[in-house]
Structures are given as structure tokens and as C-alpha cells.
Design an enzyme around this catalytic site. Sequence first.
Site, PDB file in Angstrom:
ATOM      1  N   HIS A 234      40.069  37.141  48.632  1.00 54.11           N
ATOM      2  CA  HIS A 234      38.712  36.764  49.005  1.00 54.11           C
ATOM      3  C   HIS A 234      38.680  35.942  50.290  1.00 54.11           C
ATOM      4  O   HIS A 234      37.649  35.852  50.937  1.00 54.11           O
ATOM      5  CB  HIS A 234      38.041  36.024  47.847  1.00 54.11           C
ATOM      6  CG  HIS A 234      37.778  36.925  46.672  1.00 54.11           C
ATOM      7  ND1 HIS A 234      37.135  36.508  45.538  1.00 54.11           N
ATOM      8  CD2 HIS A 234      38.071  38.233  46.467  1.00 54.11           C
ATOM      9  CE1 HIS A 234      37.053  37.525  44.677  1.00 54.11           C
ATOM     10  NE2 HIS A 234      37.616  38.570  45.213  1.00 54.11           N
ATOM     11  N   ARG A 389      31.748  35.325  45.928  1.00 51.16           N
ATOM     12  CA  ARG A 389      32.231  35.862  44.650  1.00 51.16           C
ATOM     13  C   ARG A 389      32.830  34.778  43.760  1.00 51.16           C
ATOM     14  O   ARG A 389      33.406  35.071  42.710  1.00 51.16           O
ATOM     15  CB  ARG A 389      33.276  36.948  44.931  1.00 51.16           C
ATOM     16  CG  ARG A 389      32.709  38.165  45.612  1.00 51.16           C
ATOM     17  CD  ARG A 389      33.780  39.005  46.283  1.00 51.16           C
ATOM     18  NE  ARG A 389      34.352  38.344  47.449  1.00 51.16           N
ATOM     19  CZ  ARG A 389      35.219  38.907  48.285  1.00 51.16           C
ATOM     20  NH1 ARG A 389      35.639  40.133  48.075  1.00 51.16           N
ATOM     21  NH2 ARG A 389      35.687  38.247  49.321  1.00 51.16           N
TER      22      ARG A 389
HETATM   23  C1  HEM Z   1      39.652  39.173  36.610  1.00 48.71           C
HETATM   24  C2  HEM Z   1      39.893  39.312  37.826  1.00 48.71           C
HETATM   25  C3  HEM Z   1      39.228  40.274  38.779  1.00 48.71           C
HETATM   26  C4  HEM Z   1      38.015  40.886  38.711  1.00 48.71           C
HETATM   27  C5  HEM Z   1      36.963  40.768  37.620  1.00 48.71           C
HETATM   28  C6  HEM Z   1      37.889  41.678  39.913  1.00 48.71           C
HETATM   29  C7  HEM Z   1      36.804  42.462  40.212  1.00 48.71           C
HETATM   30  C8  HEM Z   1      36.627  43.146  41.386  1.00 48.71           C
HETATM   31  C9  HEM Z   1      35.497  43.961  41.699  1.00 48.71           C
HETATM   32  C10 HEM Z   1      34.313  44.212  40.784  1.00 48.71           C
HETATM   33  C11 HEM Z   1      35.685  44.461  42.945  1.00 48.71           C
HETATM   34  C12 HEM Z   1      34.754  45.398  43.712  1.00 48.71           C
HETATM   35  C13 HEM Z   1      35.001  46.798  43.260  1.00 48.71           C
HETATM   36  C14 HEM Z   1      34.246  47.817  44.055  1.00 48.71           C
HETATM   37  O1  HEM Z   1      33.064  48.039  43.764  1.00 48.71           O
HETATM   38  O2  HEM Z   1      34.819  48.405  44.974  1.00 48.71           O
HETATM   39  C15 HEM Z   1      36.929  43.934  43.426  1.00 48.71           C
HETATM   40  C16 HEM Z   1      37.438  44.155  44.676  1.00 48.71           C
HETATM   41  C17 HEM Z   1      38.668  43.720  45.080  1.00 48.71           C
HETATM   42  N1  HEM Z   1      39.607  43.082  44.319  1.00 48.71           N
HETATM   43 FE1  HEM Z   1      39.352  42.362  42.482  1.00 48.71          FE
HETATM   44  N2  HEM Z   1      39.017  41.538  40.671  1.00 48.71           N
HETATM   45  C18 HEM Z   1      39.859  40.694  40.008  1.00 48.71           C
HETATM   46  C19 HEM Z   1      41.121  40.329  40.390  1.00 48.71           C
HETATM   47  C20 HEM Z   1      41.743  40.727  41.536  1.00 48.71           C
HETATM   48  C21 HEM Z   1      43.108  40.459  41.884  1.00 48.71           C
HETATM   49  C22 HEM Z   1      44.084  39.705  41.000  1.00 48.71           C
HETATM   50  C23 HEM Z   1      43.333  41.007  43.108  1.00 48.71           C
HETATM   51  C24 HEM Z   1      44.574  41.037  43.987  1.00 48.71           C
HETATM   52  C25 HEM Z   1      45.708  40.491  43.732  1.00 48.71           C
HETATM   53  C26 HEM Z   1      42.102  41.638  43.522  1.00 48.71           C
HETATM   54  C27 HEM Z   1      41.904  42.291  44.708  1.00 48.71           C
HETATM   55  C28 HEM Z   1      40.720  42.876  45.089  1.00 48.71           C
HETATM   56  C29 HEM Z   1      40.486  43.410  46.416  1.00 48.71           C
HETATM   57  C30 HEM Z   1      41.457  43.405  47.602  1.00 48.71           C
HETATM   58  C31 HEM Z   1      39.185  43.909  46.418  1.00 48.71           C
HETATM   59  C32 HEM Z   1      38.441  44.473  47.618  1.00 48.71           C
HETATM   60  C33 HEM Z   1      37.788  43.288  48.327  1.00 48.71           C
HETATM   61  C34 HEM Z   1      36.815  43.682  49.398  1.00 48.71           C
HETATM   62  O3  HEM Z   1      37.234  43.913  50.546  1.00 48.71           O
HETATM   63  O4  HEM Z   1      35.611  43.729  49.114  1.00 48.71           O
HETATM   64  N3  HEM Z   1      41.164  41.462  42.545  1.00 48.71           N
HETATM   65  N4  HEM Z   1      37.500  43.165  42.452  1.00 48.71           N
END
Ligand code: HEM
Length: 743
Positions: A234, A389
Site C-alpha cells: 500500500h 485502505r
Molecule cells: C487480509 C488481507 C488482505 C486483503 C483483505 C486484501 C484485499 C485486497 C483487495 C480487495 C484488493 C483489490 C482487488 C482487485 O479488485 O483487484 C487487493 C489488491 C492488492 N493486494 Fe491485497 N489484500 C490482503 C493482503 C495482501 C497481502 C498480504 C499482499 C502482499 C503481500 C497484498 C497485495 C496486494 C496488491 C499488490 C494489490 C494491488 C494493489 C493496487 O495496486 O491497487 N494484499 N487486496
Amino acid sequence: MSSWIYRIIFYCVLLSCLLIDTMTAAKRKPPKTDCLETSAKESHHMVSRALDQTAKGRNHTQSSSRQMFTFSRQAPASIQGISKAAEVFQMTLLLLKDKASRRQKRSVSVSELLSAEDVKLLANLSGCPPALQPAGCPTGGDSEKYRSISGVCNNRNNPLWGAASTVLARWLPAEYEDGESQPKGWNTGHKYSGFQLPPVREVSNSIMQSSSQVTLKDEAYSQLLVDWGQYIDHDISFTPQSSSKSAFLEGLDCLHMCENSNPCFPIQIPLRDKLFGRKSCLPFFRSSPACLNAPTHTLQAQQMLQRQQMNSATSFLDASTVYGHSAELEKALRNLSSPEGLLAVNSKHTDHGGHSYLPFVKSTPSACLQQPGTGPSERVECFLAGDSRVNEILPLTALHTLWVREHNRIATRLKQLNVHWSSLTTYQETRKIIGALHQIITMRDYIPKILGDEAFEETVGSYEGYDESLNPSVSNVFATAAFRFGHATISAQIRRLNESFQEHPNFSSLNLHQTFFSPWRIIREGGLDPILRGLLGWPAARQNQQHLMTEELTEKLVVLNIPESLDLAALNLQRGRDHGLPGYNDWRAFCGYDRVESKADLRAVVRDRALVEQLMDLYGHPNNIDVWLAGLVEDPLPGARIGPIFACLIGKQMKTLREGDRFWWEKSGVFSPLQRQELQKHSLSRVFCDNSGLTEVPLDPFTVGMYPKDFVSCASVPSLDLEAWKEDNERDGRDSDSTERHI
Ligand code: HEM
Ligand SMILES: *[C@@H]1O[C@H](CO)[C@@H](O)[C@H](O)[C@H]1NC(C)=O
Ligand SMILES: *[C@@H]1O[C@H](CO)[C@@H](O)[C@H](O)[C@H]1NC(C)=O
Ligand SMILES: *[C@@H]1O[C@H](CO)[C@@H](O)[C@H](O)[C@H]1NC(C)=O
Ligand SMILES: *[C@@H]1O[C@H](CO)[C@@H](O)[C@H](O)[C@H]1NC(C)=O
Ligand SMILES: *[C@@H]1O[C@H](CO)[C@@H](O)[C@H](O)[C@H]1NC(C)=O
């Protein structure tokens, strides 16, 4: 709003552009400027209408969690202007193309219709801001010392590299179905290597849900490894989704439709779906397109016309999670009346020991969920932080909170050491330290554990100095696929532990979905400490080919007692297709690996035979496997938590974020040698010790250990000595560094 109105608008545009169909590639002449003007105006009208409709819909305070989830991913206010302009630009292209294709009874591409000059004019007519010229970057003074808040002018020759609200970099051109903007899977019947792409929910059902739901425990690393991943992601990327919730053309509501129409790209639900069987689609909003804000001469003609996506955060590892990425947000986050350059904190509640909480958002009632049975006067609003977020999940909120506390702790001390410093100087010096700590913790403590030492050495290696020719912008494939590896390492539960790192008697563990957007659980259920102990005292989940992703995420993303939920695996896949990411083999080639052409080839990189069968059944050819999924299921590298493709992509990105950053903490002249030495003593464990009620921590907080044998008292955890920032000392330090400084 009924769809015929949109249809009428649409045909008006067609009529106003009678000229355009006379043009072909052979006898190209610029279309009449007024045609472009009319088209842009009409697109503007449609997009505005859809946005108005969305704003009206947003008025329900009892928004469902699904809506809330989408809001939290939509373009923040600071970039809604650009986002809207880009939508208008895309819509205009679409109208012109549609018109010409109808006339010529074949599909006509935009590049056949418009010259580069036309495209620039159209961008301007749509309201896209002009690209910043290099001459616009200040030199001297603060511009040498501190980052700009938006990241602009970090690179003086390419001021927009890595800046907030600019385009995600493409390491390979997009692969849209029409070459320009249609996602993969948009047109039924479109074939890839002879096969249609499988619907994403079907992939999720057959691969994620067939994987065992027993959580494997990581034998080496703590839960913090997962949550730091999300937190740092983030810091470096946020791809905003369209600000409109209804289709531009027909005005239909994206939440209740099953056809593809910008910006809606709903996820089809297979018949007999275990959970969502009664519905035919899950809503999906396309990512907001980007304006053409790179100087156009640096872009290939093809890339110039391809739809691109934006990063609304700064790409740099710069603690934008703490300070925001726009002047407006920065101002809202600071405590402007404090002489010590503090960040604003919550004025209503404090944690144990007087530790502060994040401030609440200013516009209330906010969308966050409330404790059941509490009244309007007891509301706990969403927290405000540098990244919007922040409220998604408790550990993420906890990390944001720790860093605001750390800023205020350091700023207070710096002001004591340098009483002559202004509030702003103290703020900026502290911000610089906090940014450096984010870089150190990520690059020294976190990334090597993900990549494994070998791949880290190979792809990142040691620091070699600033390279102004490297574009540090986050790449599309990194944000949309590679760094989402972390989604498979998330545990189904959030642990809350007491002083002896055992299950907290008052606050039991929670299922993930009970904690989405629920800041009240921090304020009312014991503050930060039980959550922080859970991060240190509990192992991360370990993903492998039989254990991929928890149902808490594939079935229950963001629900709370409402039979509406989303599937994060399906979202990740659909997002990759929305962005037109090339398939697995193209990325293998990009990373210097041989392509895998057959089932036998695939077995050599994915050991689990049953999984290979499933992949081949679904995709037909390894070329077609969505890169997020392929990366996730590859055999991991030795000592790593990911396989070779993700290691290549993440390693490459980390290198650009380091070598392409003019303010990287190790770059000579950024800090004095003495300060660098002090910074390296610091650790995330120390940040826990200094800013919470924890008195015992593991020395390496990412390593999971047994309590009490692997924990040490905070008194023995090294800390940076801020004396190195006392102005006189600093001058001494700088002098001995003077040979390095004139670079
Ligand atoms: C409980 C934990 C987490 C939740 C609920 C969550 C949820 C989400 C959601 C809803 C999205 C957007 C999906 C879409 O519509 O494309 C997202 C994007 C993303 N998540 Fe997670 N995530 C979590 C943990 C993590 C972790 C642990 C990582 C990496 C180690 C991660 C990396 C990313 C990345 C790189 C994006 C794209 C960000 C952007 O450029 O907008 N997330 N995540
Ligand atoms: C939302 O509702 C309030 C009161 O019901 C009204 O004053 C306001 O204009 C509405 N906002 C929008 C965008 O419709
Ligand atoms: C478009 O160009 C005109 C004339 O060059 C300029 O005045 C205007 O500000 C531009 N619009 C945008 C949104 O940049
Ligand atoms: C701002 O800082 C002052 C101390 O300098 C403190 O009294 C006040 O509560 C702070 N306000 C906020 C909103 O953090
Ligand atoms: C922590 O909770 C456990 C029960 O889960 C209890 O046995 C233990 O005494 C508690 N430790 C402290 C320090 O309160
Ligand atoms: C747990 O709850 C009990 C009973 O309500 C209370 O006395 C005790 O102080 C609580 N302990 C903590 C650590 O909150």
C-alpha cells in the site's frame, strides 16, 4: 435512468462525425477538430451522468459491505478529476471507433483514425492535464533535501517517474482483445492459442477451493511477514477503480448487470456454483484508465493508444502510507498547530499507556461497520491515514497506527535536540527518517525472506548508487499479479494474544471476515497490543500447491452478516484481464526462461500432477494461464516463499524502487555516515517496543518463535540514537562525507 437516453446521445455523436468514416489508413487526414470536440463533449456528458448517478447511490448511509468495499478502492478525491478525464478520453475513442467500424463494416482501430496530434488534442479536450516538462522541477533548497509529497521531480529529467497518479509502467505491452482497450475475456468466443479463457470464478472454484482448507503453518516466519507485505504494497501501489458505478453507455447499474459495458466487467458465475449459484454475476469495476501524462514522444504509438492504468500512490518506498501522496491529504494528516511537526492523532480515544490512535476521517458518518447493538452516539468512524485502505483489516490498521506514533515520538525528540528547528523542518526531517526506516525494514528484513537469499542476490543484490535512467514507477504486472502473491499467505484467522502470548481470554481470535472495516474492534477490544502480539507470536500461513487460498477470502471477502460477498482470487484474475496482462509464457520469456508448451513441460515447473491436470483442463495451453495464478502455483525457489517468475518480477521492481530513487537512504549525501549507521540499528521490533505496551519481542519480528524462549526484553533491543541528528553532530558527520556528496 433509462437506457434509451444514452442511445440517443450515442447516435447524436455518430451523426456529428460524418467526416470520420471517409478516413482510412491510406488517405489519412485529421478529422475535423469540431468532430473531436463534439465527441469529447458528448462523452463528457455521459461520464458525468454516470458519476452523478453514482454520487446519488452513495447517499445511503447503510451501504452494504459490498458497496463499501468498492468505495474503498475507488479513486481518492485528489485524483477524481484525472480519473474522470481519462474515462472521457477512453469513451471518446470508443465512440469514434464504433462509428467508423459500423460504417466500414469491419473493425477499425483508433490508430487508423487518429494521428498522434489528434490524440493529444483529444486528451486536452477530455480534460487531461498536460505532461509536466523537466524545466518545471525546482533545484536547491528543500528540493535537494526532501521528497515532494506526490513524488514529482524525484527524477529531474523525467519528473513524473514514480509520481502519484501517473501511469503504471508496462514491462510488456498490454494484450487487449481489440488491441487497444478491451479486456481479455470481454468477447465470448475470442480464442487464445486455440482456447477460450476459462471464466475466473470457475478457475477459483476448481483450483482454490479444491485445495485443502487446512491452514499450513510457516515453520520460519511470523504472521507479521504477511501483514508487512500488505502494508508495504500500500506504500507503493494503489490502482484506483472507476469512479462510476454505472455503465457510461446504457446507464445501467454495475452492481446488477451481467453484460460487459465500461466500466463494468462483471464476473460470470458458473452454473451450480457452491455459493453464488443463485446469481449470475458478481460485480467488477474496471480500473480507472490513465490520462496520457507521459511526454508522448517517449511512448510508442501503439502504447500511446493502449488503455493504461494508474497508480494513485507514489511508487517510491517513502512511507506514503503515513504522509499521503497529495498536498491536500498531507495537510489533513499533519497537526499544524504543533511546534514539533507532529501528525494529527485521535482526539476522542487513546490506547493503554496514553498511546494515540489514528484520527477519524472528517466526513461522517463514514462507511465503516459498527459494533452490533450500539447506537449512533457510540459510532467508531473509519480511521484516516496516508492510504485510504487503512481500515480494511485490523493488522493493517495497527501498522499504520504504529508509524504515526513513531513519527510523533521521533519528532518530539528531534525538536528537543534542535530547538531552533521550525515545525516544518522537524516534520520533514522526521518524515525522512520514517521513510528510510520503511526502506530498511523492507529491503533488509522483508524482501530477502520472500525471494530467498539466492534470488535476492541475483535480482536485487547490494546497492550500487542512484541510476537516473531507471524508471522507478511500479509496473502493471507487479501490482496486478506478482505482489499479490501475498493473497495466498493470509490466514483465515486473526489472533489476539495476552501478555504471555497466549490466546487472549477477553478477546478471542476472529475470522478474517469479522474484521473487515471494523475499527471499533481496536477502540473497544483492547487496543493495538493484542493484535501486535498476534503478529509476532503466531506463524504465517504457508501456501503450497495443495493449499492455496483461504475461503475467508474466496467466499467471504468483506461480508458481515450479509449474504453478499466477493472472491479475491476471482478479482485478482479478472483484474489481470482488465489490464490486458500477457499470459504466463510471455512473462517466462521476459524473465529469460524457456516457454512451457505442453503438459510435460508444465510438470517440470509445477510438481503437483493433479494441479497440472486441472490447469490444462481449464486453460488448454500453458500460454493462457493467468500470470497471477501461474506465479502462485510454481514450485517455490529454495528458501523462498515464491517461485521463479514472481521472484524475477518482484526482484526487478525492488531494484528499480531502490536504484531509481533520488532519495534512497543509502545514496551518499542523503544521510551522513553517522546517521546511516544509526538508522541501521533500528528495527520493526524496536518500533513495537517504543510505541505499544509490548515489553518483550523477538529480535527479528518476522521470525516466529516460542514465548518466552525466543523473546527478549525491549531493554535489549538496539535503537537508533537521534543525537546523530543534532545539528552540530550532523555537520561533523557531513564533513567527513564531503567527497561523496557532490554526486
Ligand atoms: C487480509 C488481507 C488482505 C486483503 C483483505 C486484501 C484485499 C485486497 C483487495 C480487495 C484488493 C483489490 C482487488 C482487485 O479488485 O483487484 C487487493 C489488491 C492488492 N493486494 Fe491485497 N489484500 C490482503 C493482503 C495482501 C497481502 C498480504 C499482499 C502482499 C503481500 C497484498 C497485495 C496486494 C496488491 C499488490 C494489490 C494491488 C494493489 C493496487 O495496486 O491497487 N494484499 N487486496
Ligand atoms: C444526500 O442526502 C442528503 C439528505 O438526505 C441531501 O441533502 C444531499 O443532497 C444528498 N446528496 C446527494 C449527492 O444526493
Ligand atoms: C488544453 O489546451 C488549451 C490551449 O493550449 C489550454 O488552455 C488548456 O488549459 C488545456 N486543457 C487542459 C485540461 O490542460
Ligand atoms: C496537536 O499537537 C498538540 C501539541 O503540540 C496537542 O496538544 C494537540 O492535541 C494535537 N492535536 C491533534 C489533532 O493531534
Ligand atoms: C493469558 O491467557 C492464558 C489463557 O489463555 C492464561 O492462562 C494466562 O495466565 C494469561 N497470561 C497473563 C499474563 O495474563
Ligand atoms: C478481562 O475481562 C475481565 C472481566 O470483564 C476484566 O476484569 C479484566 O480486566 C479484563 N482483562 C483485560 C486484559 O482486558
